[in-house]
Scaffold this motif. Structure first.
Motif, PDB file in Angstrom:
ATOM      1  N   GLY A  64     -15.057   2.890   0.817  1.00 48.47           N
ATOM      2  CA  GLY A  64     -14.941   2.817  -0.632  1.00 48.47           C
ATOM      3  C   GLY A  64     -13.707   3.501  -1.190  1.00 48.47           C
ATOM      4  O   GLY A  64     -13.494   3.514  -2.393  1.00 48.47           O
ATOM      5  N   SER A  65     -12.888   4.081  -0.336  1.00 52.27           N
ATOM      6  CA  SER A  65     -11.675   4.746  -0.825  1.00 52.27           C
ATOM      7  C   SER A  65     -10.499   3.771  -0.767  1.00 52.27           C
ATOM      8  O   SER A  65     -10.465   2.867   0.066  1.00 52.27           O
ATOM      9  N   PRO A  66      -9.530   3.957  -1.668  1.00 54.43           N
ATOM     10  CA  PRO A  66      -8.399   3.022  -1.708  1.00 54.43           C
ATOM     11  C   PRO A  66      -7.502   3.152  -0.478  1.00 54.43           C
ATOM     12  O   PRO A  66      -7.362   4.226   0.100  1.00 54.43           O
ATOM     13  N   ARG A  67      -6.920   2.050  -0.084  1.00 52.30           N
ATOM     14  CA  ARG A  67      -5.958   2.027   1.017  1.00 52.30           C
ATOM     15  C   ARG A  67      -4.565   2.223   0.410  1.00 52.30           C
ATOM     16  O   ARG A  67      -3.928   1.291  -0.055  1.00 52.30           O
ATOM     17  N   VAL A  68      -4.113   3.467   0.434  1.00 53.27           N
ATOM     18  CA  VAL A  68      -2.887   3.854  -0.248  1.00 53.27           C
ATOM     19  C   VAL A  68      -1.687   3.081   0.294  1.00 53.27           C
ATOM     20  O   VAL A  68      -0.830   2.628  -0.474  1.00 53.27           O
ATOM     21  N   GLU A  69      -1.616   2.892   1.603  1.00 52.83           N
ATOM     22  CA  GLU A  69      -0.456   2.203   2.182  1.00 52.83           C
ATOM     23  C   GLU A  69      -0.358   0.765   1.704  1.00 52.83           C
ATOM     24  O   GLU A  69       0.731   0.241   1.460  1.00 52.83           O
ATOM     25  N   ARG A  70      -1.491   0.115   1.516  1.00 53.46           N
ATOM     26  CA  ARG A  70      -1.455  -1.272   1.036  1.00 53.46           C
ATOM     27  C   ARG A  70      -1.123  -1.330  -0.448  1.00 53.46           C
ATOM     28  O   ARG A  70      -0.404  -2.215  -0.897  1.00 53.46           O
ATOM     29  N   ILE A  71      -1.670  -0.401  -1.203  1.00 52.31           N
ATOM     30  CA  ILE A  71      -1.360  -0.355  -2.637  1.00 52.31           C
ATOM     31  C   ILE A  71       0.134  -0.106  -2.822  1.00 52.31           C
ATOM     32  O   ILE A  71       0.782  -0.735  -3.660  1.00 52.31           O
ATOM     33  N   ALA A  72       0.700   0.811  -2.027  1.00 52.18           N
ATOM     34  CA  ALA A  72       2.128   1.096  -2.110  1.00 52.18           C
ATOM     35  C   ALA A  72       2.952  -0.132  -1.725  1.00 52.18           C
ATOM     36  O   ALA A  72       3.975  -0.421  -2.355  1.00 52.18           O
ATOM     37  N   ALA A  73       2.526  -0.852  -0.707  1.00 55.83           N
ATOM     38  CA  ALA A  73       3.253  -2.048  -0.289  1.00 55.83           C
ATOM     39  C   ALA A  73       3.237  -3.116  -1.377  1.00 55.83           C
ATOM     40  O   ALA A  73       4.262  -3.747  -1.657  1.00 55.83           O
TER      41      ALA A  73
END
Length: 95
Positions: A64-73
């Motif tokens: 349930g936590s955001p995937r920071v690397e994908r959001i950044a991409a």
């Protein structure tokens, strides 16, 4: 063409009228259930829900936590596209 037409486990050659009627009735029920399932799968709300779930699974992991690397991409791609569009617009005005 053979007169031995199969309907489930009963053949026309050996079946009684009642067996054939029952076999046809059961086949119609199975076909109706399959059509109903396909209609449900292809309903716009079902398609939208599946697309939303698919998109959400790209951004949110199993816990349930955001995937920071994908959001950044994705953010980087959006910024790059905006930069290219801005550059082309600026270049078009100058020329």
């Amino acid at each position: 063409m053979s007169s031995n037409v199969y309907t489930s486990d009963v053949t026309v050659d050996t079946a009684t009228r009642e067996q054939l009627v029952e076999s046809i009735r059961l086949r119609e029920q199975r076909l109706a259930a399959n059509v109903d399932e396909l209609v449900g799968r292809l309903h716009p709300k079902a398609l939208a829900a599946r697309a939303a779930d698919s998109a959400k699974s790209l951004i949110i992991d199993e816990s349930g936590s955001p995937r920071v690397e994908r959001i950044a991409a994705v953010g980087g791609a959006v910024l790059a596209a905006a930069g290219v569009i801005g550059f082309l617009a600026f270049r078009g005005r100058r020329g």
